[in-house]
Design a protein around this motif. Structure first.
Motif, short mmCIF file in Angstrom:
data_model
loop_
_atom_site.label_atom_id
_atom_site.label_comp_id
_atom_site.label_asym_id
_atom_site.label_seq_id
_atom_site.Cartn_x
_atom_site.Cartn_y
_atom_site.Cartn_z
N THR A 18 0.67 -1.20 -0.07
CA THR A 18 -0.06 0.01 -0.14
C THR A 18 0.82 1.12 -0.08
OG1 THR A 18 -1.87 -1.17 1.14
CG2 THR A 18 -1.76 1.21 1.35
N LYS A 19 1.94 1.38 0.93
CA LYS A 19 2.87 2.42 0.93
C LYS A 19 3.56 2.66 -0.43
CE LYS A 19 6.29 4.78 3.40
NZ LYS A 19 7.01 5.38 2.23
N MET A 20 3.91 1.65 -0.90
CA MET A 20 4.61 1.80 -2.20
C MET A 20 3.86 2.18 -3.42
SD MET A 20 7.30 -1.64 -1.83
CE MET A 20 8.07 -1.68 -3.32
N HIS A 26 -0.78 6.18 -6.76
CA HIS A 26 -1.98 5.28 -7.29
C HIS A 26 -2.76 5.56 -5.96
CE1 HIS A 26 -0.24 3.20 -10.39
NE2 HIS A 26 0.61 2.66 -9.94
N GLU A 27 -4.14 4.93 -6.42
CA GLU A 27 -5.05 4.95 -4.89
C GLU A 27 -5.31 3.85 -4.66
OE1 GLU A 27 -9.51 6.70 -4.16
OE2 GLU A 27 -8.55 7.27 -5.94
N VAL A 28 -5.39 3.65 -3.33
CA VAL A 28 -5.47 2.31 -2.67
C VAL A 28 -6.95 2.10 -1.88
CG1 VAL A 28 -4.50 0.54 -1.23
CG2 VAL A 28 -3.07 1.72 -2.91
N ILE A 29 -7.59 1.31 -2.03
CA ILE A 29 -8.59 0.81 -1.17
C ILE A 29 -8.35 -0.45 -0.43
CG2 ILE A 29 -11.32 0.56 -1.17
CD1 ILE A 29 -10.58 3.34 -1.47
N ASP A 197 10.33 -6.07 -0.32
CA ASP A 197 10.38 -5.28 -1.27
C ASP A 197 10.10 -5.67 -2.76
OD1 ASP A 197 10.11 -3.12 0.51
OD2 ASP A 197 12.25 -2.34 0.15
N ASP A 198 11.17 -6.89 -3.10
CA ASP A 198 11.13 -7.55 -4.35
C ASP A 198 9.61 -8.06 -4.80
OD1 ASP A 198 13.30 -7.34 -6.05
OD2 ASP A 198 14.36 -8.81 -4.61
N LEU A 199 8.95 -8.40 -3.45
CA LEU A 199 7.69 -9.25 -3.86
C LEU A 199 6.46 -7.95 -4.06
CD1 LEU A 199 5.43 -11.49 -3.73
CD2 LEU A 199 5.22 -11.24 -1.35
N CYS A 200 6.80 -6.79 -3.34
CA CYS A 200 5.75 -5.59 -3.61
C CYS A 200 6.10 -5.09 -5.02
CB CYS A 200 5.75 -4.60 -2.65
SG CYS A 200 5.32 -5.13 -1.11
N TYR A 203 4.16 -7.03 -7.52
CA TYR A 203 2.95 -6.70 -7.57
C TYR A 203 2.72 -5.32 -8.42
CZ TYR A 203 1.20 -10.24 -4.49
OH TYR A 203 0.48 -11.58 -3.91
N ILE A 204 3.59 -4.63 -8.25
CA ILE A 204 3.66 -3.33 -8.94
C ILE A 204 3.73 -3.53 -10.45
CG2 ILE A 204 4.67 -0.97 -9.20
CD1 ILE A 204 4.99 -0.88 -6.22
N GLN A 205 4.89 -4.60 -10.81
CA GLN A 205 4.87 -4.46 -12.23
C GLN A 205 3.76 -5.23 -13.04
OE1 GLN A 205 9.03 -5.27 -13.04
NE2 GLN A 205 8.45 -6.61 -14.80
#
Ligand SMILES: NC(=O)c1ccc[n+]([C@@H]2O[C@H](COP(=O)([O-])OP(=O)(O)OC[C@H]3O[C@@H](n4cnc5c(N)ncnc54)[C@H](OP(=O)(O)O)[C@@H]3O)[C@@H](O)[C@H]2O)c1
Length: 291
Positions: A18-20, A26-29, A197-200, A203-205
């Motif tokens: 969420t933070k990243m 981006h908007e996060v819900i 961080d790699d996992l996050c 998800y971003i990619q």
């Protein structure tokens, strides 16, 4: 900028992700059983309830919700909670998205390397390998089948079969940071790992790049329980004792669940690398030093 709905976004992975995502504008819900903040909305699978407001203008859903695999002994009831919290939740999302004709750009789901089964072999498992014949294999198969439903709505699906997530706060690493570090069981079982961080970033990619399909989410460097423990002891500057914690003790303490500590094979990171993902933490030494 995309609007992203994260289930289980209050957990270890969800909090960091969420933070990243917010840092990237981006908007996060978040969907939570106990919403606390203004971007968190309620759902309750027992009542088949989800707050429809959470879905307004949603571009992507990231499905992380699930009862902790290693939190409690695997009784019959606990096994049901582990499955339902992943599958019934995905089904509720599917029903809501289908009925409300929500045009998602992608459905991205966690899964686990438990897909391949808790076994120690010389095989380096890749995404095309078959599902394992044990409880976690069953969990992951049902979890992934629930995610694949979205393809029937022409929504691209990404699945990240995740290894042990190493993080500064909570998760497996915190439990391993004992005053004296020792391997467990035979010590020869592999411990597929990934820096949080790699996992996050994966998800971003999946949102910003083009990661569609099933990927192993593990670092490319393989470690056994012995080499992992040695690296951990070194990075913490704590004593390493090469006498393995006996398997029977873990079986007594954790029952069937002990299998995930005592068995493990190597898992290939090649597919995600070939698809353009570049690891920030390729080696365990670098990951542990950063943590
Ligand atoms: N961490 C790892 O090493 C690892 C490894 C492989 C796979 N994974 C998978 O990746 C996903 C995220 O992992 P994580 O470490 O962030 O997990 P986590 O910290 O345990 O968080 C998962 C979230 O799921 C929700 N949840 C818990 N029990 C639930 C239930 N019975 N019904 C519905 N929702 C429930 C909770 O959110 P609310 O309390 O807000 O509802 C919780 O914050 C999980 O599905 C996990 O299995 C994690």
């Amino acid at each position: 900028m995309a609007k992203i709905l994260i289930t289980g976004g209050t957990g270890l992975v969800g909090t960091r992700l969420t933070k990243m995502l917010i840092d990237k504008k981006h908007e996060v819900i978040i969907l939570s059983r106990n919403p606390k903040n203004k971007n968190e909305f309620k759902w309750d699978i027992a009542k088949n309830y989800v707050d429809q407001k959470a879905f307004e203008n949603t571009d992507y859903v990231i499905h992380l919700a699930g009862a902790g695999i290693a939190d409690k002994r695997w009784t019959y009831e606990r096994k049901k909670v582990i499955i339902d919290s992943r599958v019934q939740t995905a089904n509720l999302l599917f029903k809501t998205i289908k009925e409300n004709k929500i045009h998602l750009k992608g459905f991205i789901s966690a899964s686990g390397i438990g897909y391949y089964g808790a076994i120690t072999t010389q095989t380096i498992f890749k995404e095309s390998d078959p599902v394992g014949n044990d409880f976690l294999g069953e969990v992951c198969q049902k979890w992934e089948d629930a995610a694949h439903q979205f393809e029937g709505l022409n929504i691209p699906v990404t699945i990240l079969r995740t290894g042990i997530v190493l993080s500064k706060q909570g998760g497996a690493l915190e439990k391993m940071k004992l005053p004296v570090i020792s391997p467990i069981g035979s010590g020869k079982q592999y411990v597929p790992w990934i820096h949080l961080d790699d996992l996050c970033y994966m998800y971003i990619q999946a949102i910003e790049g083009n990661l569609k399909g099933i990927f192993n989410a593990v670092a490319p460097e393989h470690h056994t329980s012995i080499t992992f423990s040695k690296a951990l002891a070194k990075s913490l500057n704590r004593p390493y004792i090469g006498i393995c914690v006996p398997s029977f003790m873990l079986k007594l303490l954790f029952g069937e669940l002990s299998i995930i500590l005592l068995e493990g094979s190597r898992i290939s990171a090649k597919k995600i690398e070939k698809n353009g993902y570049s690891f920030r933490f390729k080696t365990l030494k670098k990951a542990l030093n950063a943590l």
